[in-house]
Design a protein around this motif. Structure first.
Motif, PDB file in Angstrom:
ATOM      1  N   TYR A 108      18.945  -0.322  -8.897  1.00  0.00           N
ATOM      2  CA  TYR A 108      19.372   0.326  -7.597  1.00  0.00           C
ATOM      3  C   TYR A 108      19.806  -0.643  -6.574  1.00  0.00           C
ATOM      4  N   HIS A 167       2.732  -0.001  10.814  1.00  0.00           N
ATOM      5  CA  HIS A 167       1.264   0.259  10.582  1.00  0.00           C
ATOM      6  C   HIS A 167       0.336  -0.264  12.129  1.00  0.00           C
ATOM      7  N   HIS A 174       7.726   1.016  -9.144  1.00  0.00           N
ATOM      8  CA  HIS A 174       9.062   0.459  -9.213  1.00  0.00           C
ATOM      9  C   HIS A 174       9.178  -0.611  -8.167  1.00  0.00           C
ATOM     10  N   GLU A 175       8.608  -0.613  -7.147  1.00  0.00           N
ATOM     11  CA  GLU A 175       8.748  -1.583  -6.032  1.00  0.00           C
ATOM     12  C   GLU A 175       7.843  -2.543  -5.702  1.00  0.00           C
ATOM     13  N   LYS A 215      11.383   5.929   2.193  1.00  0.00           N
ATOM     14  CA  LYS A 215      10.368   4.725   1.895  1.00  0.00           C
ATOM     15  C   LYS A 215      11.125   3.566   1.607  1.00  0.00           C
ATOM     16  N   ARG A 216      11.889   3.830   0.600  1.00  0.00           N
ATOM     17  CA  ARG A 216      12.487   2.499  -0.092  1.00  0.00           C
ATOM     18  C   ARG A 216      13.600   1.912   0.885  1.00  0.00           C
ATOM     19  N   LEU A 271      11.821  -0.363   3.688  1.00  0.00           N
ATOM     20  CA  LEU A 271      11.366  -1.904   2.875  1.00  0.00           C
ATOM     21  C   LEU A 271      12.165  -3.059   3.511  1.00  0.00           C
ATOM     22  N   GLU A 279      10.841   9.599  -0.806  1.00  0.00           N
ATOM     23  CA  GLU A 279      10.814   8.267  -1.699  1.00  0.00           C
ATOM     24  C   GLU A 279      11.847   7.476  -1.105  1.00  0.00           C
ATOM     25  N   ARG A 297       1.323   5.191  -7.168  1.00  0.00           N
ATOM     26  CA  ARG A 297       1.401   4.342  -6.132  1.00  0.00           C
ATOM     27  C   ARG A 297       0.155   3.365  -5.884  1.00  0.00           C
ATOM     28  N   LYS A 299       0.873  -1.284  -0.062  1.00  0.00           N
ATOM     29  CA  LYS A 299      -0.092  -0.199  -0.077  1.00  0.00           C
ATOM     30  C   LYS A 299       0.976   1.260   0.010  1.00  0.00           C
ATOM     31  N   GLY A 300       0.640   2.173  -0.886  1.00  0.00           N
ATOM     32  CA  GLY A 300       1.328   3.382  -0.990  1.00  0.00           C
ATOM     33  C   GLY A 300       2.651   3.332  -1.745  1.00  0.00           C
ATOM     34  N   ARG A 301       3.039   2.158  -2.218  1.00  0.00           N
ATOM     35  CA  ARG A 301       4.291   1.686  -2.753  1.00  0.00           C
ATOM     36  C   ARG A 301       4.310   2.287  -4.201  1.00  0.00           C
ATOM     37  N   SER A 302       5.446   2.788  -4.388  1.00  0.00           N
ATOM     38  CA  SER A 302       5.642   3.195  -6.211  1.00  0.00           C
ATOM     39  C   SER A 302       5.629   1.770  -7.069  1.00  0.00           C
TER      40      SER A 302
END
Lengths: 434, 248
Positions: free
Chosen positions: B201, B98, A54-55, B233-234, B237, B230, A370, A49-52
């Motif tokens: 990347y 979350h 690309h991911e 956020k990455r 992960l 961003e 997203r 959820k909310g991820r690009s």
């Protein structure tokens, strides 16, 4: 003769993930026969959820180590449809080659490492290193080559790197593909033929059990459908993959952290046996010859034969890989950049035949690219109901064989489906409720 | 000298690290010649009462996981965490960001209480971990190094420099120069900068270097006109547990 039976196999071995087999019979009445899925849920929706865009494929490939390539392909197709990203013919060919490599790898791993020990009455492949060294060395050689297809084309066979939305970050060289081709011809084809011989000598160990059910797989007019196709049911025929929800109808059952599925009956079969039953007319001669040698007939209703169907279709993966490599080499490999300029932001569905059956991903994207919603349905989840229904028919038929023999046959039944429990649990977690 | 007794366990994860062990096709027979594998549910039947080396894959995310890991620790002389989920919580850690009730309800709806869950933890936050094999999936080369050291009775060495060092040694074009976010500057080396080398990347799967200079990473991102939010956020992960509360 026992009419009371209490079987509880905790954390079944030689399957991917954690499941228990539970069977209770009292005074000749079967009270319970089910595969309990106790794998820890991972709640993948929180990750998506909310991820690009690309991911998305990077994340979903982590759902399962064994099916990571399948998840990645399916995820990319769903993303590309949602964002209107066209891919080149070269990209499709390289992806089809990758699917063949992953299918080969998984089917060989299952037949030799997970299923064969039962046929030879040992607890794992390790004792076979001493007793059948040439068979183990052959299995390793086949697996290595299948993995090398993944390493060469996708950067890494487990959790592939180079496949991204719109194409590849880098493509293999002609020399690398020529080397794969040489080893497919010189090593893989003879090894495959030897595999058929070995399995033929063990075929008597495959239990005899028949239960007719609904078989669901992809189907394509062009070829044996793995990378793409329509959804095809042995009961009701073909529908577009966009209508996958009608063919799966997920529901929660208390004994499983993975949801169950159904289409036209209480359960259905997905996987190699369904592909064989629906698509045997599309197989190459090498595969059809193997099927004949191993006694696999069209319309087969013995679930234990799924392992044989996996081996048969491995031949198709070899033959078609050679054809794809020839086409790539003939056209000349182009150093293309992936097409990552979205033309729309909406919903997209991907459906791919992975080793255990059809894998579905559906995503919805917002205008920033997203994920706002995702739904993924896993082959093992689709098969769980069918496994339970098999057990309910099988146990009364073999109740006189004694607890040990019954337990072994139940374990072999579950293993025949080659379940991927991590997947089934982890993917179910990707559903967002409307 | 008796062969070391080895056991392999899986907790919450994808089993890709274990699969990578079966993928040592060229070395598997040599590995088997130097150790006795006494327990490995994914590949064999049977249980063992004690072992010299336990390899543990996956993070801990249910009450049952916590119980099992204590049992493994009691029976193991040496415990090695295998892969990002076990070493730093990995991708499972994202759910910790979350509210847990929300996550459970979103997946199982009104059936949410059927299946117990806890925040996903690294193995080292529950029991002592002796060594790490990092990566998602675990880096095969690093596994062989750690494995060989342990079998020879030596101390495995964990790299403390960043992926950028390895990437420069490979003479790759900098990923930033190609206009992409990259987590190499703050990520622990040991993978030979594999992802940047094949055009992708660095996703940060091997965890953070000790004392990462996250401020400097932000500056490089800004310098290259890349989105700082961003990038965080990455980074989350594979490292949600490690960076929790780090960014003010």
């Amino acid at each position: 003769m026992s009419t009371n039976l209490d079987i509880n196999v905790k954390h079944l071995t030689r399957v991917e993930g954690h499941g228990n087999i539970v069977v209770n019979m009292k005074d000749g009445t079967l009270e319970k026969a089910q595969l309990e899925i106790v794998e820890a849920p991972r709640y993948f929706e929180a990750m998506l959820k909310g991820r690009s865009f690309h991911e998305a494929a990077i994340i979903t490939s982590r759902i399962c180590g064994i099916c990571s390539l399948g998840h990645q392909m399916t995820s990319l197709k769903a993303t590309e449809q949602a964002l209107g990203l066209d891919v080149s013919e070269q990209t499709v060919l390289l992806r089809r080659l990758l699917v063949h490599g992953a299918t080969l790898q998984s089917n060989i791993l299952h037949a030799y490492f997970l299923a064969a020990p039962d046929f030879l009455k040992v607890g794992s492949v390790f004792p076979l290193v001493g007793s059948h060294p040439e068979v183990v060395v052959r299995a390793l050689r086949m697996k290595r080559l299948a993995n090398d297809i993944g390493d060469v084309v996708s950067g890494r066979a487990v959790h592939p790197i180079t496949p991204v939305p719109g194409g590849f970050t880098s493509v293999p060289s002609a020399r690398q593909l020529e080397e794969i081709k040489r080893r497919l011809i010189e090593d893989m084809v003879p090894d495959f033929e030897a595999t058929v011989e070995t399995l033929k000598s063990l075929a008597a160990a495959i239990p005899q059990f028949e239960r007719e059910t609904e078989y669901i797989s992809l189907r394509s007019d062009d070829r044996y459908a793995l990378y793409d196709g329509d959804i095809c049911s042995s009961d009701t025929g073909r529908v577009d993959d966009g209508e996958y929800r009608k063919m799966t109808n997920e529901f929660v059952v208390p004994h499983s952290t993975s949801k169950h599925c159904k289409a036209n009956r209480t359960s259905y079969f997905a996987g190699a046996l369904a592909r064989w039953n629906n698509n045997h007319d599309k197989l190459c001669d090498l595969a059809l010859g193997a099927a004949e040698e191993l006694g696999l007939q069209p319309g087969c209703t013995n679930p234990y034969m799924n392992t044989i169907a996996q081996v048969v279709e491995a031949a198709e993966c070899v033959t078609d890989s050679l054809a794809i490599i020839d086409q790539l080499l003939g056209d000349g490999l182009k150093d293309e950049l992936p097409n990552q300029e979205p033309t729309r932001y909406g919903r997209g569905v991907g459906a791919t035949e992975v080793p255990r059956g059809i894998l579905y991903h559906e995503y919805e994207y917002d205008r920033a690219g997203r994920i706002v919603k995702a739904n993924c349905i896993i082959p093992t989840g689709q098969n769980l109901g069918n496994i339970d229904d098999d057990m309910k028919k099988l146990v009364p038929e073999i109740v006189d064989e004694g607890k040990d023999a019954i337990t072994l046959k139940l374990e072999m039944l579950v293993r025949a489906y080659d379940p991927c429990i991590s997947c089934s649990v982890h993917m179910l977690d990707v559903e967002f409720r409307d | 000298m008796a062969k070391p007794r080895v056991a392999i366990f899986d907790f919450t994860g994808c089993e890709g690290c274990e699969l990578n062990q079966l993928n040592f096709e060229d070395q598997l027979l040599d590995i088997l010649a130097h150790v006795d594998i006494v327990e490995w549910r994914e590949a064999m039947d049977g249980h063992a009462d004690e072992y010299d080396i336990a390899f543990v894959e996956g993070s801990l995310s249910t009450p049952d996981c916590i119980k099992r890991i204590h049992e493994v620790r009691r029976k193991a002389k040496v415990l090695v965490a295998l892969g990002a989920c076990a070493v730093q919580g990995g991708i499972n850690g994202v759910k910790n960001t979350h509210p847990i009730e929300e996550v459970r309800e979103e997946v199982y709806g009104e059936d949410k209480y059927l299946f117990p869950t806890l925040p996903a933890l690294a193995v080292s936050s529950v029991v002592k971990v002796d060594y790490n094999v990092r990566g998602c999936p675990m880096t095969q080369l690093e596994f062989l190094k750690v494995f060989t050291a342990l079998v020879l009775g030596k101390e495995p060495i964990e790299p403390e420099h960043s992926v950028c060092v390895e990437c420069k040694l490979k003479e790759n074009e900098c990923v930033y120069a190609r206009g992409m976010i990259c987590l190499g500057p703050v990520t622990r080396a040991g993978c030979d900068a594999h992802c940047p080398t094949v055009g992708q990347y660095c996703t940060g799967c091997r965890g953070l270097v000790p004392e990462p200079n996250l401020k400097a990473m932000e500056e490089i991102l800004v310098e290259h006109g890349l989105n700082v939010d961003e990038a965080w956020k990455r980074l989350q992960l594979f490292n949600a547990n490690e960076i929790e509360g780090v960014r003010s």
